[in-house]
Scaffold this motif. Structure first.
Motif, PDB file in Angstrom:
ATOM      1  N   LEU A   1      55.120  43.007  44.253  1.00 14.15           N
ATOM      2  CA  LEU A   1      53.889  42.819  43.487  1.00 14.15           C
ATOM      3  C   LEU A   1      53.222  41.526  43.941  1.00 14.15           C
ATOM      4  O   LEU A   1      53.813  40.446  43.855  1.00 14.15           O
ATOM      5  N   TRP A   2      51.990  41.663  44.430  1.00 14.20           N
ATOM      6  CA  TRP A   2      51.205  40.534  44.918  1.00 14.20           C
ATOM      7  C   TRP A   2      50.155  40.155  43.890  1.00 14.20           C
ATOM      8  O   TRP A   2      49.423  41.018  43.394  1.00 14.20           O
ATOM      9  N   LEU A   3      50.065  38.869  43.577  1.00 13.81           N
ATOM     10  CA  LEU A   3      49.084  38.348  42.630  1.00 13.81           C
ATOM     11  C   LEU A   3      48.015  37.588  43.399  1.00 13.81           C
ATOM     12  O   LEU A   3      48.327  36.640  44.128  1.00 13.81           O
ATOM     13  N   THR A   4      46.751  38.009  43.216  1.00 14.98           N
ATOM     14  CA  THR A   4      45.637  37.355  43.891  1.00 14.98           C
ATOM     15  C   THR A   4      44.572  37.000  42.868  1.00 14.98           C
ATOM     16  O   THR A   4      44.575  37.504  41.749  1.00 14.98           O
ATOM     17  N   GLY A   5      43.643  36.138  43.255  1.00 11.67           N
ATOM     18  CA  GLY A   5      42.587  35.734  42.334  1.00 11.67           C
ATOM     19  C   GLY A   5      43.182  35.154  41.053  1.00 11.67           C
ATOM     20  O   GLY A   5      44.180  34.437  41.078  1.00 11.67           O
ATOM     21  N   GLU A   6      42.566  35.479  39.940  1.00 16.26           N
ATOM     22  CA  GLU A   6      43.021  34.952  38.649  1.00 16.26           C
ATOM     23  C   GLU A   6      44.395  35.486  38.241  1.00 16.26           C
ATOM     24  O   GLU A   6      45.041  34.923  37.352  1.00 16.26           O
ATOM     25  N   ALA A   7      44.869  36.532  38.902  1.00 16.38           N
ATOM     26  CA  ALA A   7      46.201  37.064  38.598  1.00 16.38           C
ATOM     27  C   ALA A   7      47.304  36.078  38.959  1.00 16.38           C
ATOM     28  O   ALA A   7      48.409  36.174  38.416  1.00 16.38           O
ATOM     29  N   VAL A   8      47.022  35.113  39.834  1.00 20.01           N
ATOM     30  CA  VAL A   8      48.071  34.166  40.220  1.00 20.01           C
ATOM     31  C   VAL A   8      48.624  33.415  39.022  1.00 20.01           C
ATOM     32  O   VAL A   8      49.782  33.003  39.032  1.00 20.01           O
ATOM     33  N   TRP A   9      47.833  33.262  37.983  1.00 19.88           N
ATOM     34  CA  TRP A   9      48.307  32.534  36.800  1.00 19.88           C
ATOM     35  C   TRP A   9      49.488  33.229  36.132  1.00 19.88           C
ATOM     36  O   TRP A   9      50.282  32.581  35.443  1.00 19.88           O
ATOM     37  N   PHE A  10      49.650  34.538  36.344  1.00 23.40           N
ATOM     38  CA  PHE A  10      50.799  35.241  35.774  1.00 23.40           C
ATOM     39  C   PHE A  10      52.101  34.861  36.479  1.00 23.40           C
ATOM     40  O   PHE A  10      53.180  35.182  35.994  1.00 23.40           O
ATOM     41  N   GLY A  11      52.002  34.166  37.592  1.00 20.67           N
ATOM     42  CA  GLY A  11      53.178  33.686  38.289  1.00 20.67           C
ATOM     43  C   GLY A  11      53.624  32.306  37.819  1.00 20.67           C
ATOM     44  O   GLY A  11      54.596  31.757  38.312  1.00 20.67           O
ATOM     45  N   VAL A  12      52.921  31.754  36.833  1.00 24.65           N
ATOM     46  CA  VAL A  12      53.203  30.427  36.297  1.00 24.65           C
ATOM     47  C   VAL A  12      53.926  30.575  34.957  1.00 24.65           C
ATOM     48  O   VAL A  12      53.518  31.400  34.125  1.00 24.65           O
ATOM     49  N   PRO A  13      54.984  29.819  34.723  1.00 24.17           N
ATOM     50  CA  PRO A  13      55.709  29.924  33.452  1.00 24.17           C
ATOM     51  C   PRO A  13      54.786  29.770  32.241  1.00 24.17           C
ATOM     52  O   PRO A  13      53.884  28.927  32.234  1.00 24.17           O
ATOM     53  N   GLY A  14      55.018  30.610  31.234  1.00 28.41           N
ATOM     54  CA  GLY A  14      54.277  30.554  29.985  1.00 28.41           C
ATOM     55  C   GLY A  14      53.008  31.379  29.950  1.00 28.41           C
ATOM     56  O   GLY A  14      52.509  31.709  28.873  1.00 28.41           O
ATOM     57  N   ARG A  15      52.473  31.752  31.104  1.00 30.44           N
ATOM     58  CA  ARG A  15      51.208  32.494  31.129  1.00 30.44           C
ATOM     59  C   ARG A  15      51.367  33.929  30.642  1.00 30.44           C
ATOM     60  O   ARG A  15      50.527  34.443  29.919  1.00 30.44           O
ATOM     61  N   ALA A  16      52.435  34.597  31.045  1.00 27.99           N
ATOM     62  CA  ALA A  16      52.650  35.979  30.595  1.00 27.99           C
ATOM     63  C   ALA A  16      52.907  36.020  29.095  1.00 27.99           C
ATOM     64  O   ALA A  16      52.464  36.945  28.404  1.00 27.99           O
ATOM     65  N   GLU A  17      53.593  35.018  28.578  1.00 29.45           N
ATOM     66  CA  GLU A  17      53.882  34.964  27.143  1.00 29.45           C
ATOM     67  C   GLU A  17      52.609  34.787  26.325  1.00 29.45           C
ATOM     68  O   GLU A  17      52.537  35.241  25.176  1.00 29.45           O
ATOM     69  N   ALA A  18      51.603  34.151  26.898  1.00 33.88           N
ATOM     70  CA  ALA A  18      50.334  33.924  26.201  1.00 33.88           C
ATOM     71  C   ALA A  18      49.402  35.136  26.271  1.00 33.88           C
ATOM     72  O   ALA A  18      48.394  35.187  25.564  1.00 33.88           O
ATOM     73  N   PHE A  19      49.735  36.112  27.092  1.00 34.38           N
ATOM     74  CA  PHE A  19      48.905  37.307  27.297  1.00 34.38           C
ATOM     75  C   PHE A  19      49.206  38.329  26.208  1.00 34.38           C
ATOM     76  O   PHE A  19      50.359  38.602  25.907  1.00 34.38           O
ATOM     77  N   ASP A  20      48.171  38.902  25.632  1.00 36.90           N
ATOM     78  CA  ASP A  20      48.373  39.915  24.588  1.00 36.90           C
ATOM     79  C   ASP A  20      47.398  41.068  24.805  1.00 36.90           C
ATOM     80  O   ASP A  20      46.191  40.851  24.950  1.00 36.90           O
ATOM     81  N   LEU A  21      47.948  42.270  24.825  1.00 35.49           N
ATOM     82  CA  LEU A  21      47.134  43.480  24.927  1.00 35.49           C
ATOM     83  C   LEU A  21      47.707  44.481  23.925  1.00 35.49           C
ATOM     84  O   LEU A  21      48.862  44.901  24.066  1.00 35.49           O
ATOM     85  N   PRO A  22      46.926  44.853  22.911  1.00 37.60           N
ATOM     86  CA  PRO A  22      47.427  45.784  21.902  1.00 37.60           C
ATOM     87  C   PRO A  22      47.938  47.085  22.527  1.00 37.60           C
ATOM     88  O   PRO A  22      47.358  47.599  23.491  1.00 37.60           O
ATOM     89  N   HIS A  23      49.014  47.580  21.978  1.00 41.50           N
ATOM     90  CA  HIS A  23      49.619  48.865  22.371  1.00 41.50           C
ATOM     91  C   HIS A  23      50.150  48.854  23.801  1.00 41.50           C
ATOM     92  O   HIS A  23      50.228  49.912  24.438  1.00 41.50           O
TER      93      HIS A  23
END
Length: 120
Positions: free
Chosen positions: A38-60
């Motif tokens: 899985l390659w992260l580019t653009g603003e997706a790179v932030w998901f490779g940083v600790p704590g960023r995925a935990e701050a993400f919320d998408l219902p369902h």
């Protein structure tokens, strides 16, 4: 012979459904026994940083932190070199197991025999 699934995510939290779909497909493919990159580019790179995925919320949707963990456990998570540099990120800023690599490595992966590339 199994195929390698190479996924490029080009969007971050600004496109939550697209971002979540890429991670969901990657984690599902890992669970199915596929080789996943899985390659992260653009603003997706932030998901490779600790704590960023935990701050993400998408219902369902499955929690992004769980999906990221599944990819890191059974696949490869890569942050784009240029994208990281534009955000002043180094490998020390990334989750353990994530790497920084550029277009030559991506091209090698997608041109390999039995590789399937998907872009979100």
């Amino acid at each position: 012979m199994s195929r390698t699934l190479v996924i490029k995510l080009t969007a971050g939290a600004e496109a939550p459904e697209r971002a979540n779909q890429a991670f969901t497909v990657a984690a599902t493919a890992v669970a199915a026994g596929a080789t996943v990159s899985l390659w992260l580019t653009g603003e997706a790179v932030w998901f490779g940083v600790p704590g960023r995925a935990e701050a993400f919320d998408l219902p369902h949707a499955a929690p992004l932190a769980e999906l990221v963990a599944a990819v890191l456990e059974g696949g490869q998570l890569t942050v784009c070199t240029q994208c990281a540099k534009r955000r002043d990120l180094t490998s020390d800023d990334l989750l353990p197991g994530a790497r920084i690599a550029g277009a030559p490595a991506f091209t090698e992966e997608i041109l390999a025999d039995n590789a399937q590339a998907i872009v979100y």
